[in-house]
Every structure is written in structure tokens, then in C-alpha cells.
Design a protein around this motif. Structure first.
Motif, short mmCIF file in Angstrom:
data_model
loop_
_atom_site.label_atom_id
_atom_site.label_comp_id
_atom_site.label_asym_id
_atom_site.label_seq_id
_atom_site.Cartn_x
_atom_site.Cartn_y
_atom_site.Cartn_z
N PRO A 247 0.82 -1.21 0.00
CA PRO A 247 0.00 0.00 0.00
C PRO A 247 0.85 1.26 0.00
CG PRO A 247 0.10 -0.94 2.20
CD PRO A 247 0.77 -1.92 1.29
N ILE A 248 0.23 2.38 -0.29
CA ILE A 248 0.92 3.67 -0.24
C ILE A 248 1.27 3.97 1.21
CG2 ILE A 248 0.66 6.14 -0.62
CD1 ILE A 248 -1.09 5.50 -3.00
N ILE A 249 2.53 4.34 1.45
CA ILE A 249 3.03 4.58 2.79
C ILE A 249 3.79 5.91 2.84
CG2 ILE A 249 3.23 2.14 3.37
CD1 ILE A 249 6.22 2.33 2.68
N LYS A 250 4.12 6.34 4.03
CA LYS A 250 5.04 7.45 4.20
C LYS A 250 6.44 6.91 3.94
CE LYS A 250 6.67 10.94 7.46
NZ LYS A 250 6.61 11.46 8.86
N PHE A 251 7.07 7.39 2.88
CA PHE A 251 8.31 6.79 2.40
C PHE A 251 9.38 7.85 2.27
CE2 PHE A 251 10.50 4.81 -1.52
CZ PHE A 251 11.44 4.20 -0.72
N THR A 252 10.50 7.64 2.97
CA THR A 252 11.64 8.55 2.92
C THR A 252 12.87 7.77 2.47
OG1 THR A 252 10.73 9.81 4.77
CG2 THR A 252 13.03 10.21 4.19
N ILE A 253 13.57 8.30 1.47
CA ILE A 253 14.79 7.64 1.01
C ILE A 253 15.85 8.68 0.72
CG2 ILE A 253 13.87 7.54 -1.35
CD1 ILE A 253 15.57 4.97 -1.72
N THR A 254 17.02 8.52 1.33
CA THR A 254 18.16 9.41 1.13
C THR A 254 19.44 8.59 1.19
OG1 THR A 254 18.29 9.89 3.50
CG2 THR A 254 17.00 11.42 2.16
N ASN A 255 20.50 9.14 0.63
CA ASN A 255 21.85 8.57 0.76
C ASN A 255 21.90 7.10 0.36
OD1 ASN A 255 24.58 8.59 1.33
ND2 ASN A 255 24.31 8.21 3.52
N VAL A 256 21.51 6.84 -0.88
CA VAL A 256 21.64 5.48 -1.45
C VAL A 256 22.42 5.58 -2.77
CG1 VAL A 256 19.67 4.38 -0.35
CG2 VAL A 256 19.30 5.77 -2.40
N PRO A 257 23.69 5.98 -2.70
CA PRO A 257 24.46 6.26 -3.92
C PRO A 257 24.74 5.04 -4.78
CG PRO A 257 25.89 6.26 -1.98
CD PRO A 257 24.49 6.18 -1.48
N GLN A 258 24.63 3.83 -4.21
CA GLN A 258 24.92 2.62 -4.98
C GLN A 258 23.67 1.90 -5.48
OE1 GLN A 258 28.40 0.17 -3.75
NE2 GLN A 258 28.26 1.28 -1.81
#
Length: 439
Positions: A247-258
Motif C-alpha cells: 500500500p501507499i506509505i510514508k516513504f523517505t529515502i536518502t543517501n543510497v548512492p549505490q
């Protein structure tokens, strides 16, 4: 001249056995690790030296997926009892101090929790490296059984000094149809310094998960069908692959350079594209991806793709839910953002097509000069599918092969009708150098 002397044959067999038996113990165990558990156990009859050797194997793969294929509700209890007996018998005989892999794969519900909990203790106490509990239901129950819950008492024992020492060897964790909380998962993430794979499927107790830390070694993260999940935070420089379906969620993504491989979707009403839904912050990392899989919901309205470039993308997969869809050509808009795309895969999950195909004049030609392979899985021979196939045959100038594969669970008449449409396509416009595969 043929030598029929049986003593000579026996002598040659003895020499061969002596050479193999003379190998170091660790090498013999590694050889047995290449076999299934049943095959390894059968080597106990070879000689006295081999009688107990299989008990030191470090790979305990209790995969009974072959049995699951033939399970029915009438045979379920008997099959489950057989599986419990098998695992317990092997564990009671096993002598290895350490385990590289421990895998449970069978349809077991909460009524077998005491056995399952004992298996967990047994694997963890031997500093297992790759651990899997998969209890996905094998049959379509009218009422889904209550699934196993990772015990709080086990969790508390793992937080002790002895428990922490035992889990530090973990490299891979897979939980399928196991209720486990975000707190428990985060315990493994932050206390297992070598953990590089975490897969969680069908956990009702997973409400939130935080994977944040520059020291983490996690490379592969899959979260699928955890339908009560509300929040996910990712900040992990080592992450290479991420899959989310739900389902749609609160999603945070940072600092995934690879990050290179992403698969994201959620079925109707979940994450994906269509009906005004967007993909969220992960779009910011599309430019670095090599493989991308998206769930797309198509209907009578045109779909809007995010404005982004994908210069590194080599393989694009669409999982398509089509409801009164009049054209697949909207999908080609995203292809234009992938100049070096080499493979395109389309998986038709639900197919309800409009009776009229939308006019093609809205989609001018755009040559896809690096696209070499197209797979259409779930092909039914509908007008919208054929229209897309023709577009790709005309515009993918480097195309080498086109695969058209109906779903195997369709009726024989439906499959044959799809194959007939594919053959018509082959006769009509197949360019030189392109191979058409019809399954």
C-alpha cells in the motif's frame, strides 16, 4: 578384448573409494553441501567412514516446495506432520557446531509454533549465516490460517550477551508469512554487522521500519505484501537493490548512492503509476538505476510518467493492470527517457481491454536504437498488445528478439488463440534479423 574379471572391477571401485575417502574432512563436507539433505544422508551406506559424515553438513535446506505442489486440503495435515518429522529427525542427528544456511520452506501455521521456535533456537545457537522461514500457504484456504509470530521470548534471549554473539554471523534473513515487528527487524539490522540481505513478506505486525546508518552493510532489501506497513525510512549507502510491493506509505529515502535495482508497486490502489498516483522520492534516484520494475495501472485515460532521465537503465519491466485500457502506447513515453535501454519486459497481470483501440497518430515515431530484447508475458493477442508489438518492431531498430508468452494457467483454447495472433504478426511485419519466440 573385454575383461570380465569381477575381482578387477571390485578392485577399481575400492581404489576410487579410497581416493575420495582420503580427502580432508572439510572438503568431504563441502562436497556433501552440494547435495540435497536426502542425497547427503544416503551417502551413509558407502562405508563406515561415510556413515556419520552427512551429519556435519553446514547447509540445512528443508525445502519441500515439490511436495507443496501436490498438497490439497485433504492431505495438508498428513504432509505437515511428515515435514515436522523430517526436520526434527535431521536436527536430532546433526552434529555440526556451525551452520552456513538454515532454510524452512513449507506451509505451516501457528499450531506448529513450538516446533518452529525450537528450530529457531537450534539454528541461532549454531551461528547460522543465512536464515529463512517461509510459511506461505500452499492452497487457497477459505479462511486464511493464523500465521506464525516471531516469539517475544526468542527476541529477548537474542538481546543477551550470548544471543548477540550468536546473531553476529548472520548475513541473510528471509521471513515469509511470519509476523515480525519493525523493532525486531531493526534489532537484526543494527546488531548483525555482516547482514547484507533482508526479505520480509506477508507480515501483519510490521507497521514501520527504519534502515538508517552509514555503517550498515545491507545490500538487498525486499518488503512485499506487508499490508499494515505505514512508514519506511531508508538511508543506507551500501544498498544495491530495493523492492517494495504494498500500500501507499510514508516513504523517505536518502543517501543510497549505490542503488541500481528497484522494483516498486502495490496492485490496484497501491504504489505504482496510474489514477493520479506518483512514485514519491525514489524518482530522485532513477538516473542511477540499471534495472527498474514498475507496477502500472492503465485505463481509458492517458498515464503521466514522472519527468526524469534514466541514462543508466538497461532493463525496464512493467507489471500491467489494464482495466478498460484502449492503448499500451503510453508506456513508450517512458522508453524515450531510457536511451540505452537493452531489454523491455511487460507482465500483463489483469487484462480488461476497451473494445476500441486509441488512434495511433498521437504517438510519433521514436527510434529506440539500443533495445535488443522485448518479452511480453501474459500475451493474449488483444488489439492493444498487438499495437504495441507493431510499434516496437517498427521503432526498435536494433531489436534481436521478441518473446510472446501466454499465461500457462489460461485455457488451451485461449492460449492457442494468442499463439495464432502471434503467428499472424510474424507473417505480416517481422523485420529481417528479428527472431520471434512464441511459447
Amino acid at each position: 578384448m573385454i575383461d570380465d574379471n569381477p575381482n578387477k572391477v571390485l578392485l577399481e571401485d575400492e581404489i576410487l573409494e579410497d581416493r575420495l575417502s582420503g580427502l580432508p574432512f572439510d572438503i568431504l563436507v563441502n562436497i556433501l553441501n552440494l547435495l540435497t539433505l536426502d542425497e547427503a544422508a544416503r551417502t551413509s551406506v558407502l562405508s563406515h567412514k561415510w556413515k556419520h559424515l552427512w551429519k556435519y553438513t553446514t547447509i540445512l535446506d528443508f525445502d519441500a516446495s515439490g511436495v507443496l505442489m501436490n498438497v490439497t486440503e485433504d492431505t495438508m495435515e498428513e504432509d505437515r506432520n511428515w515435514y515436522i518429522y523430517w526436520v526434527n529427525e535431521v536436527l536430532s542427528s546433526h552434529r555440526a557446531l556451525y551452520i552456513d544456511e538454515f532454510r524452512i520452506n513449507f506451509d505451516l501455521d501457528v499450531s506448529y509454533e513450538s516446533y518452529i521456535t525450537n528450530w529457531i533456537y537450534s539454528a541461532i545457537s549454531r551461528k547460522v549465516k543465512r536464515f529463512e522461514l517461509s510459511f506461505h500457504p500452499a492452497v487457497s484456504w477459505q479462511t486464511l490460517p493464523e500465521i506464525y509470530t516471531f516469539p517475544q521470548v526468542v527476541y529477548e534471549s537474542l538481546k543477551t550477551d550470548i544471543g548477540l554473539a550468536h546473531v553476529k554471523s548472520l548475513r541473510s534473513l528471509i521471513f515469509d508469512s511470519v509476523n515480525i515487528t519493525g523493532e525486531m527487524l531493526e534489532f537484526f539490522i543494527y546488531n548483525c554487522p555482516y547482514l547484507d540481505q533482508l526479505d520480509v513478506a506477508c507480515s501483519h505486525n510490521l507497521l514501520g521500519l527504519k534502515v538508517v546508518g552509514s555503517e550498515l552493510k545491507l545490500k538487498y532489501l525486499d518488503i512485499v505484501f506487508c499490508n499494515n506497513l505505514e512508514e519506511l525510512e531508508l538511508s543506507c549507502p551500501s544498498l544495491l537493490s530495493f523492492k517494495y510491493f504494498g500500500p501507499i506509505i510514508k516513504f523517505t529515502i536518502t543517501n543510497v548512492p549505490q542503488l541500481q535495482d528497484v522494483s516498486i508497486g502495490g496492485g490496484v490502489g497501491g504504489h505504482g503509476l496510474g489514477n493520479g498516483r506518483v512514485l514519491g522520492p525514489i524518482v530522485n534516484y532513477f538516473c542511477q538505476l540499471k534495472n527498474l520494475e514498475l507496477f502500472v495501472e492503465l485505463n481509458e485515460e492517458s498515464i503521466q510518467f514522472p519527468k526524469c532521465e534514466l541514462p543508466a537503465l538497461r532493463h525496464l519491466t512493467f507489471q500491467i493492470c489494464a482495466r478498460r485500457c484502449s492503448s499500451f502506447l503510453d508506456l513508450t513515453c517512458m522508453l524515450k527517457s531510457c536511451p540505452f535501454l537493452q531489454k523491455l519486459t511487460l507482465k500483463m497481470q489483469v487484462s480488461q481491454y476497451s473494445s476500441e483501440v486509441r488512434s495511433r497518430h498521437q504517438f510519433p515515431k521514436h527510434f529506440h536504437q539500443n533495445l535488443k530484447e522485448v518479452d511480453m508475458i501474459g500475451f493474449s493477442g488483444s488489439p492493444v498488445e498487438l499495437e504495441l508489438a507493431r510499434y516496437l518492431l517498427e521503432n526498435a531498430t536494433a531489436l534481436e528478439q521478441l518473446l510472446l508468452e501466454p499465461w500457462v494457467f489460461e485455457s488451451e483454447a485461449t492460449i492457442e488463440a494468442a499463439r495464432e495472433e502471434a503467428r499472424k504478426l510474424e507473417e505480416a511485419i517481422l523485420p529481417p534479423g528479428v527472431k520471434l519466440y512464441i511459447h
